[in-house]
Design a protein around this motif. Sequence first.
Motif, mmCIF file in Angstrom:
data_model
loop_
_atom_site.group_PDB
_atom_site.id
_atom_site.type_symbol
_atom_site.label_atom_id
_atom_site.label_comp_id
_atom_site.label_asym_id
_atom_site.label_seq_id
_atom_site.Cartn_x
_atom_site.Cartn_y
_atom_site.Cartn_z
ATOM 1 N N HIS A 167 -17.492 11.384 -82.566
ATOM 2 C CA HIS A 167 -17.321 12.825 -82.714
ATOM 3 C C HIS A 167 -16.636 13.139 -84.056
ATOM 4 C CE1 HIS A 167 -17.683 12.489 -78.305
ATOM 5 N NE2 HIS A 167 -18.241 13.687 -78.407
ATOM 6 N N ALA A 168 -17.062 14.232 -84.651
ATOM 7 C CA ALA A 168 -16.425 14.672 -85.898
ATOM 8 C C ALA A 168 -15.077 15.316 -85.574
ATOM 9 C CB ALA A 168 -17.318 15.668 -86.621
ATOM 10 N N ALA A 169 -14.074 15.000 -86.353
ATOM 11 C CA ALA A 169 -12.749 15.596 -86.171
ATOM 12 C C ALA A 169 -12.745 17.014 -86.735
ATOM 13 C CB ALA A 169 -11.688 14.753 -86.880
ATOM 14 N N MET A 170 -11.920 17.860 -86.135
ATOM 15 C CA MET A 170 -11.756 19.226 -86.640
ATOM 16 C C MET A 170 -11.022 19.189 -87.975
ATOM 17 S SD MET A 170 -10.470 21.289 -83.262
ATOM 18 C CE MET A 170 -9.603 19.963 -82.410
ATOM 19 N N ASP A 171 -11.268 20.189 -88.803
ATOM 20 C CA ASP A 171 -10.473 20.296 -90.016
ATOM 21 C C ASP A 171 -9.085 20.805 -89.621
ATOM 22 O OD1 ASP A 171 -10.283 23.351 -90.349
ATOM 23 O OD2 ASP A 171 -12.455 23.041 -90.288
ATOM 24 N N ARG A 172 -8.145 20.755 -90.542
ATOM 25 C CA ARG A 172 -6.743 21.074 -90.242
ATOM 26 C C ARG A 172 -6.573 22.498 -89.687
ATOM 27 N NH1 ARG A 172 -1.981 18.559 -91.657
ATOM 28 N NH2 ARG A 172 -3.088 17.158 -93.035
ATOM 29 N N THR A 232 -8.851 24.500 -88.154
ATOM 30 C CA THR A 232 -9.450 24.596 -86.821
ATOM 31 C C THR A 232 -8.575 23.893 -85.800
ATOM 32 O OG1 THR A 232 -11.635 24.635 -87.831
ATOM 33 C CG2 THR A 232 -11.539 24.142 -85.479
ATOM 34 N N PHE A 233 -8.037 22.734 -86.155
ATOM 35 C CA PHE A 233 -7.146 21.996 -85.258
ATOM 36 C C PHE A 233 -5.926 22.833 -84.898
ATOM 37 C CE2 PHE A 233 -3.272 19.388 -85.049
ATOM 38 C CZ PHE A 233 -3.532 18.673 -83.887
ATOM 39 N N PHE A 234 -5.292 23.439 -85.889
ATOM 40 C CA PHE A 234 -4.107 24.233 -85.635
ATOM 41 C C PHE A 234 -4.429 25.415 -84.727
ATOM 42 C CE2 PHE A 234 -1.155 27.683 -86.626
ATOM 43 C CZ PHE A 234 0.038 27.054 -86.312
ATOM 44 N N ARG A 235 -5.530 26.102 -84.994
ATOM 45 C CA ARG A 235 -5.925 27.242 -84.157
ATOM 46 C C ARG A 235 -6.206 26.808 -82.731
ATOM 47 N NH1 ARG A 235 -9.844 30.003 -88.580
ATOM 48 N NH2 ARG A 235 -8.203 31.004 -89.798
ATOM 49 N N GLU A 236 -6.888 25.685 -82.563
ATOM 50 C CA GLU A 236 -7.202 25.182 -81.226
ATOM 51 C C GLU A 236 -5.935 24.826 -80.471
ATOM 52 O OE1 GLU A 236 -7.975 22.558 -78.001
ATOM 53 O OE2 GLU A 236 -7.008 21.911 -79.844
ATOM 54 N N ARG A 237 -4.984 24.192 -81.146
ATOM 55 C CA ARG A 237 -3.711 23.830 -80.507
ATOM 56 C C ARG A 237 -2.932 25.077 -80.100
ATOM 57 N NH1 ARG A 237 -3.181 20.377 -77.652
ATOM 58 N NH2 ARG A 237 -5.293 21.001 -77.457
ATOM 59 N N GLN A 238 -2.936 26.106 -80.943
ATOM 60 C CA GLN A 238 -2.254 27.347 -80.604
ATOM 61 C C GLN A 238 -2.902 27.997 -79.386
ATOM 62 O OE1 GLN A 238 0.593 28.747 -82.074
ATOM 63 N NE2 GLN A 238 0.673 26.682 -82.856
ATOM 64 N N GLU A 239 -4.212 28.017 -79.341
ATOM 65 C CA GLU A 239 -4.933 28.592 -78.208
ATOM 66 C C GLU A 239 -4.633 27.801 -76.931
ATOM 67 O OE1 GLU A 239 -7.359 31.141 -76.069
ATOM 68 O OE2 GLU A 239 -6.644 31.362 -78.131
ATOM 69 N N LEU A 271 -5.984 12.896 -85.905
ATOM 70 C CA LEU A 271 -7.019 12.145 -86.612
ATOM 71 C C LEU A 271 -7.063 10.687 -86.157
ATOM 72 C CD1 LEU A 271 -6.713 13.510 -90.259
ATOM 73 C CD2 LEU A 271 -8.489 14.019 -88.566
ATOM 74 N N ARG A 272 -5.902 10.080 -85.993
ATOM 75 C CA ARG A 272 -5.852 8.696 -85.514
ATOM 76 C C ARG A 272 -6.459 8.595 -84.112
ATOM 77 N NH1 ARG A 272 -0.759 6.946 -86.918
ATOM 78 N NH2 ARG A 272 0.078 8.117 -85.180
ATOM 79 N N HIS A 273 -6.113 9.546 -83.241
ATOM 80 C CA HIS A 273 -6.662 9.568 -81.884
ATOM 81 C C HIS A 273 -8.186 9.670 -81.929
ATOM 82 C CE1 HIS A 273 -7.129 10.638 -77.634
ATOM 83 N NE2 HIS A 273 -7.970 11.565 -78.059
ATOM 84 N N MET A 274 -8.703 10.541 -82.773
ATOM 85 C CA MET A 274 -10.154 10.709 -82.869
ATOM 86 C C MET A 274 -10.831 9.436 -83.361
ATOM 87 S SD MET A 274 -10.991 13.615 -81.655
ATOM 88 C CE MET A 274 -12.680 13.830 -82.228
ATOM 89 N N ARG A 275 -10.243 8.781 -84.352
ATOM 90 C CA ARG A 275 -10.829 7.522 -84.854
ATOM 91 C C ARG A 275 -10.838 6.446 -83.778
ATOM 92 N NH1 ARG A 275 -7.768 8.646 -89.444
ATOM 93 N NH2 ARG A 275 -6.168 7.206 -88.745
ATOM 94 N N GLU A 276 -9.745 6.351 -83.015
ATOM 95 C CA GLU A 276 -9.608 5.280 -82.035
ATOM 96 C C GLU A 276 -10.359 5.543 -80.734
ATOM 97 O OE1 GLU A 276 -5.409 4.783 -81.579
ATOM 98 O OE2 GLU A 276 -5.157 3.971 -83.599
#
Length: 61
Positions: free
Chosen positions: A35-40, A42-49, A25-30
């Motif tokens: 861009h809209a940040a992924m929800d928690r 979706t983020f976890f699934r994307e990282r696993q993929e 989230l900090r990375h996305m803000r900075e």
Amino acid sequence: MSLFLHKLRQMARMMVGVPDYDIYLRHMREHHPDHAAMDRITFFRERQEARYGGKNGGKCC
């Protein structure tokens, strides 16, 4: 929580491959404020993929 415990927790999670949503989230803000940040979830699934056979190797930038 003390800074030491926070860093220790973060390091332990990285060692076992659990991504840190707060850092994302900090990375996305900075770096990507337009861009809209992924929800928690979706983020976890994307990282696993990305880690276990993703298409882009897990790189955002």
